[in-house]
Design a protein around this motif. Structure first.
Motif, PDB file in Angstrom:
ATOM      1  N   ASP A 216      -6.544   7.564   9.762  1.00 21.73           N
ATOM      2  CA  ASP A 216      -6.386   6.115   9.757  1.00 21.73           C
ATOM      3  C   ASP A 216      -4.923   5.729   9.982  1.00 21.73           C
ATOM      4  O   ASP A 216      -4.606   4.865  10.821  1.00 21.73           O
ATOM      5  CB  ASP A 216      -6.889   5.597   8.403  1.00 21.73           C
TER       6      ASP A 216
ATOM      7  N   SER B  81     -11.222   0.737   8.525  1.00 19.90           N
ATOM      8  CA  SER B  81      -9.842   1.201   8.376  1.00 19.90           C
ATOM      9  C   SER B  81      -9.172   0.557   7.166  1.00 19.90           C
ATOM     10  O   SER B  81      -8.957  -0.653   7.127  1.00 19.90           O
ATOM     11  CB  SER B  81      -9.038   0.881   9.628  1.00 19.90           C
TER      12      SER B  81
ATOM     13  N   VAL C  22      -6.221   0.901   6.473  1.00 22.57           N
ATOM     14  CA  VAL C  22      -4.840   0.613   6.849  1.00 22.57           C
ATOM     15  C   VAL C  22      -4.762  -0.689   7.650  1.00 22.57           C
ATOM     16  O   VAL C  22      -3.891  -1.522   7.421  1.00 22.57           O
ATOM     17  CB  VAL C  22      -4.236   1.782   7.655  1.00 22.57           C
TER      18      VAL C  22
ATOM     19  N   GLN D  61       3.818   4.354   3.950  1.00 27.78           N
ATOM     20  CA  GLN D  61       2.534   4.923   3.570  1.00 27.78           C
ATOM     21  C   GLN D  61       2.400   6.368   4.017  1.00 27.78           C
ATOM     22  O   GLN D  61       1.749   7.176   3.357  1.00 27.78           O
ATOM     23  CB  GLN D  61       1.392   4.095   4.174  1.00 27.78           C
TER      24      GLN D  61
ATOM     25  N   LYS E  89       0.810  -1.217   0.000  1.00 30.46           N
ATOM     26  CA  LYS E  89       0.000   0.000   0.000  1.00 30.46           C
ATOM     27  C   LYS E  89       0.840   1.262   0.000  1.00 30.46           C
ATOM     28  O   LYS E  89       0.355   2.335   0.353  1.00 30.46           O
ATOM     29  CB  LYS E  89      -0.956   0.036   1.211  1.00 30.46           C
TER      30      LYS E  89
ATOM     31  N   GLU F 289      -9.440  11.245   5.939  1.00 26.83           N
ATOM     32  CA  GLU F 289      -9.696   9.923   6.516  1.00 26.83           C
ATOM     33  C   GLU F 289      -8.402   9.119   6.566  1.00 26.83           C
ATOM     34  O   GLU F 289      -8.110   8.442   7.545  1.00 26.83           O
ATOM     35  CB  GLU F 289     -10.739   9.160   5.691  1.00 26.83           C
ATOM     36  N   ARG F 290      -7.637   9.201   5.483  1.00 25.57           N
ATOM     37  CA  ARG F 290      -6.407   8.422   5.420  1.00 25.57           C
ATOM     38  C   ARG F 290      -5.412   8.872   6.481  1.00 25.57           C
ATOM     39  O   ARG F 290      -4.715   8.073   7.097  1.00 25.57           O
ATOM     40  CB  ARG F 290      -5.808   8.529   4.019  1.00 25.57           C
TER      41      ARG F 290
END
Lengths: 242, 242
Positions: free
Chosen positions: A97, B164, B166, A177, A75, A93-94
């Motif tokens: 997260d 999530s 992640v 990430q 990812k 959101e990412r």
DNA sequence: TCAAAGCAAGTGTGATCACATATCAAAATC
DNA sequence: GATTTTGATATGTGATCACACTTGCTTTGA
């Protein structure tokens, strides 16, 4: 050739020759792309092409496509339906997260490390801190890459002490990430006048030296939360303006 | 061809034709190997060769080598210094390490899911439980693969609710790593007379229905710890005998 | 004038080939 | 008879080619 003769040869050269290593081209491409990603050399949403990277790295397409495939599975990169690949874009959101996952896993790792890191490990991270101070002392040149590298060494020297062959690769994946995001945050810091990053790191070292797992975890959480919070505010204010 | 004519054509067939999909060969190979790994079709320490797998999967070496590379980066497989690749061997340290990571991350995921999983999600996992009961009812045929698949669906249906992007890939990676170990444990169960697995799952569903995150986490921890503890005992007694 | 068709450059995917290295058993040497 | 050498086979890696698909621009036609 007789066995004795072979060993004689080995003895003669053993001390002078450094091991040449058996790293494949693919490994080097992979490492280089990782370094670029963690260091934030690529921008979020940037599209990468196999042939473009192969030209830039002066190899053929083969090692690059395999390295890209590996980065996509962790990812660190994203495969679009067009079959093209890009650096994942930043969304609110990412960010949340990623931060939550990092707090969870890196917090656990440092808790474990607090009781397992001997004075030798403490000495190493203290040395890293001093080296960092030196870099920051000559402030005129904003050597951000150097600071990013030192920060990475500092954290992973600690995580390495947790002794988990499962957690550490996961943390690496998380850094991969969040790399492109963090870069944005670092530039934001530079503009906004930098807060004292070193303070948190000193708290971490102090907690580790005292083998206080809870304090170490809290200091770490504060340390990694800060750039995320910064980035979060930046994104939100930008969203409001549009 | 005119635009109107094209749309006419689309209208006529839209309801009858299913999308053909754009999955590459590499994706299919990767999925198949994942399935085999999670299902425990490969044994720990088993060596895999590119050409061997390509023959078995009836493709060329190219998709296989890229799939293997991806599995190596997520630690589902291991690259030996010989450049050959094998399923990671089981060790006591690795078992404890994997279990700790799974408790940490899957526990967090189910805590999040407890408050986010609506009655619709609860209904789905309850249906999976009933389907499982049916499979277990006709006990004469030990359909272990079916049970493994149902167990996987049950857990991931819950984790999916944590929302999530992640955490979920990390959990998949952990399952990939513990798959070969778990298979060994499942066979041990079969020999030792199976304990009631369904009990734990019912506790999980009850806790989720009550939105009790703490209870859900505890039931989950009990559920995933059991096969690991079993495997641990088995390994230790084997070690004592040697 | 503008949308549709057509074309050309670019890109990912899979197959195949060439080569270096690893593996293992047979043969040779002491 | 044990150990080393040797040779045949197998295997991973990287390069190259062929093909299909995408994309963006130009040309065409109403």
């Amino acid at each position: 050739m007789h066995r004795a003769a072979v060993e004689r040869t080995n003895d003669v050269f053993a001390a002078q020759l450094a091991p040449v290593g058996r790293e494949t081209v693919q490994d080097r491409v992979y490492s280089e792309l990782r370094r670029a990603l963690i260091g934030g050399l690529f921008e979020p949403s940037q599209v990468l092409t196999i042939r473009g990277l192969a030209d830039a790295l002066v190899t053929s397409t083969m090692p690059v496509r395999e390295a890209l495939g590996r980065l996509i599975t962790e990812k660190a990169l994203e495969a679009l339906p067009n079959r093209s690949v890009r650096v994942p874009p930043i969304t609110l959101e990412r960010i949340d997260d990623l931060l939550r996952a990092r707090i969870l896993i890196e917090g656990e790792a440092i808790s474990l490390a607090a009781t397992r890191m001997g004075p030798r490990g403490i000495a190493i991270v203290e040395a890293l801190l001093r080296e960092w101070d030196e870099v920051r002392a000559l402030k005129h040149k904003k050597d951000i890459d150097r600071e990013v590298t030192l920060n990475q060494s500092f954290h992973f020297e600690i995580y390495r002490a947790c002794g988990s062959a499962v957690l550490i690769p996961m943390i690496e994946s998380l850094w991969l990430q969040s790399g492109p995001c963090i870069r944005v945050a670092i530039y934001a810091f530079s503009e906004a006048g930098e807060v004292d990053t070193a303070h948190y790191h000193r708290s971490i070292v102090a907690a580790l030296a005292a083998q206080d797992a809870q304090a170490a975890r809290e200091a770490l959480v504060a340390d990694i939360s800060r750039p995320f919070a910064f980035l979060r505010d930046k994104l939100q204010s930008k969203a409001r303006m549009e």
